[in-house]
Design a protein around this motif. Structure first.
Motif, short mmCIF file in Angstrom:
data_model
loop_
_atom_site.label_atom_id
_atom_site.label_comp_id
_atom_site.label_asym_id
_atom_site.label_seq_id
_atom_site.Cartn_x
_atom_site.Cartn_y
_atom_site.Cartn_z
N GLN A 191 18.46 -48.55 -35.66
CA GLN A 191 17.18 -49.07 -35.20
C GLN A 191 16.08 -48.69 -36.18
O GLN A 191 16.06 -47.57 -36.69
N TRP A 192 15.15 -49.62 -36.42
CA TRP A 192 14.01 -49.35 -37.27
C TRP A 192 12.89 -48.70 -36.46
O TRP A 192 12.64 -49.08 -35.32
N GLY A 193 12.24 -47.72 -37.06
CA GLY A 193 11.11 -47.05 -36.42
C GLY A 193 10.10 -46.63 -37.47
O GLY A 193 10.39 -46.62 -38.68
N THR A 194 8.90 -46.26 -37.04
CA THR A 194 7.84 -45.92 -37.97
C THR A 194 7.85 -44.44 -38.32
O THR A 194 8.66 -43.66 -37.80
N VAL A 195 6.94 -44.06 -39.23
CA VAL A 195 6.81 -42.67 -39.68
C VAL A 195 5.37 -42.24 -39.42
O VAL A 195 4.42 -42.91 -39.82
N CYS A 196 5.21 -41.10 -38.75
CA CYS A 196 3.88 -40.57 -38.44
C CYS A 196 3.24 -40.00 -39.70
O CYS A 196 3.91 -39.38 -40.53
N LYS A 197 1.92 -40.19 -39.83
CA LYS A 197 1.22 -39.73 -41.04
C LYS A 197 1.06 -38.21 -41.10
O LYS A 197 0.69 -37.67 -42.14
N ALA A 198 1.37 -37.50 -40.00
CA ALA A 198 1.23 -36.05 -39.99
C ALA A 198 2.06 -35.43 -41.10
O ALA A 198 3.28 -35.60 -41.15
N GLY A 199 1.41 -34.71 -42.02
CA GLY A 199 2.11 -34.05 -43.12
C GLY A 199 2.40 -34.95 -44.32
O GLY A 199 2.92 -34.48 -45.33
N TRP A 200 2.07 -36.24 -44.21
CA TRP A 200 2.42 -37.18 -45.29
C TRP A 200 1.54 -36.94 -46.51
O TRP A 200 0.34 -36.69 -46.39
N LEU B 116 10.00 -40.41 -37.52
CA LEU B 116 9.77 -39.20 -38.32
C LEU B 116 8.32 -38.74 -38.25
O LEU B 116 7.40 -39.54 -38.11
N SER B 117 8.14 -37.44 -38.42
CA SER B 117 6.82 -36.83 -38.60
C SER B 117 6.99 -35.57 -39.43
O SER B 117 8.11 -35.06 -39.60
N ASN B 118 5.88 -35.08 -39.97
CA ASN B 118 5.89 -33.84 -40.77
C ASN B 118 6.93 -33.90 -41.89
O ASN B 118 7.69 -32.95 -42.12
N VAL B 119 6.96 -35.03 -42.58
CA VAL B 119 7.88 -35.20 -43.72
C VAL B 119 7.37 -34.36 -44.89
O VAL B 119 6.18 -34.37 -45.23
N SER B 120 8.26 -33.59 -45.50
CA SER B 120 7.89 -32.73 -46.62
C SER B 120 8.86 -32.95 -47.78
O SER B 120 10.05 -32.64 -47.68
#
Length: 442
Positions: free
Chosen positions: A248-257, A293-297
């Motif tokens: 399934q496709w989903g978005t990525v939260c800007k937190a930490g981007w 996803l969120s807080n991607v580093s």
């Protein structure tokens, strides 16, 4: 004369990580007498994970997550083999550590987990539009060679896609689709690959490593589905970031981007340089449904976004007001113009939608070699100055100056150069290139 062949079989690891995103992360299981059981997390720490990562041939130990993060949990009938593991971190195998194997007060909600850096793959796809499509190459002792397509099929591609962290296998394309073909000096390492489709790495499949009846016109290719995309933008290199997880496709939260993460996305998509990272989606371009996803580093060097650290997929408190929007430059393109063929002429590169020339300061054979290879035009050839002078100088932008290549790059963009548009040249110094397939009459 009698010939003797010796086969050396390494014993498989007695430990594995299951239910994670790749073979180097997940719930820890150990093998005993052909049966797999879990490990209790009493006393479980990073030194224990270091040993697991080493035994599996993964990278550095990164975390000791709870095993119950990896769904579904172990079946209640599955045994828990070990508790109170105590490693000093230098052992080669988990079985060498001090262990308590009589488990009496642990449940599967306490199963141990491990996160290791994913080891660099021993396979790659080259000359395709992105890292998940192209001609198949495998690595042996630091050297890359091709794979003969004898017997090559979708099960083999499934394994390649899994090892590269790409999506589902989509095709076994024509052997000579990806131009230019491999150099005749490049070796063909394996043929008759026979995977069952469940292996984690191509090296685990049956194969023949003595290649004697194959040429580069028979090199194997692979197409895998991409797991990252930019949507609702003006082109494939600009838009709302989405990732595919559990089909399934989903978005990525800007937190930490940040810029490092955007660089990884642009590289993964086969686009150019990351140019915009802070913008959020407006109401017309916000996503719907899952936020994966969120807080991607990221360090910025990863080949795939899933190799970056992040929060667990689907576990966040973000809304679609915070969906990440990424803009990359269009893919790097070059051309030779005003020549007798497309393989000779004045060099131009595309940047920000505008074609411009390249200054000849520092330009030499290695730089020409990269250009000719990138265009699928064979090797560069020497042409007298008289023939070069017949080309009318360009006009408009001079995009690149002081270009320096090693000669092994797949694209001129990978060579060192001044910042785009910075130069001390005029159009009388425009680079002219002649490749073997475009040799003029002189």
């Amino acid at each position: 004369m009698a010939l003797f062949f010796f086969l050396i079989f390494e014993s498989p690891p007695k430990v594995r990580l299951v239910r994670g995103p790749h073979r180097c992360e997940g719930r820890v299981e150990v093998e005993r007498n052909g049966e797999w059981g879990t490990v209790c997390d009493d006393g479980w720490n990073l030194k224990d994970v270091e040993v697991v990562c080493r035994e599996l041939g993964c990278g550095a130990a990164k975390g000791t997550p709870s095993g119950n993060l990896y769904k579904p949990l172990a079946n209640e009938k599955q045994k828990i083999f070990i508790q109170d593991v105590n490693c000093n971190g230098t052992e080669d195998e988990l079985i060498e550590c001090d262990l308590v194997e009589d488990v009496f007060d642990c449940s599967h909600s306490e199963d141990a987990g491990a996160i290791c850096e994913k080891s660099p793959p021993k396979v790659r796809l080259v000359r395709g539009p992105h890292r998940c499509e192209g001609r198949v190459e495998v690595e042996r002792n630091g050297e890359w060679g091709t794979v003969c397509d004898n017997g090559w099929n979708m099960k083999d591609v499934e394994v390649v896609c899994r090892e590269l962290g790409c999506g589902a296998a989509k095709g076994t394309p024509s052997r000579n689709l990806y131009k230019p073909l491999a150099d005749e000096k490049q070796k063909i390492f394996i043929q008759d690959v026979n995977c069952n489709g469940t292996e984690d790495e191509l090296i685990e499949c049956d194969r023949v490593e003595d290649v004697f009846d194959c040429s580069h016109s028979e090199d194997a290719g692979a197409i895998c589905e991409r797991t990252v995309r930019l949507v609702d933008g003006p082109g494939r290199c600009k838009g709302r970031l989405e990732v595919k997880h559990q089909k399934q496709w989903g978005t990525v939260c800007k937190a930490g981007w940040n810029l490092s993460a955007a660089k990884v996305v642009c590289r993964q998509l086969g686009c150019g340089k990351a140019t915009l990272i802070k913008r959020c989606c407006n109401k017309d371009t916000q996503g719907q449904g899952l936020i994966w996803l969120s807080n991607v580093s990221c360090s910025g060097q990863e080949e795939d976004l899933q190799h970056c650290l992040s929060g667990l997929e689907g576990y966040n408190n973000c809304t679609h007001d915070e969906d990440t929007w990424v803009e990359c430059e269009d893919p790097f393109k070059l051309r030779l113009v005003n020549g007798d063929t497309s393989c000779s002429g004045r060099l131009e590169v595309l940047h920000k939608g505008i074609w411009g020339s390249v200054c000849d300061d520092g330009w030499a054979k290695k730089e020409e070699q990269v250009v000719c290879q990138q265009l699928g035009c064979g090797k560069p050839i020497f042409v007298p100055a008289k023939a070069r002078k017949k080309f009318v100088p360009g006009n408009g932008r001079i995009w690149l100056d002081d270009v320096h290549c090693k000669g092994e790059e797949q694209s001129l963009e990978q060579c060192q150069h001044r910042s785009w548009g910075y130069h001390d040249c005029n159009h009388k110094e425009d680079v002219v290139v002649f490749c073997l397939e475009g040799q003029p009459d002189i």
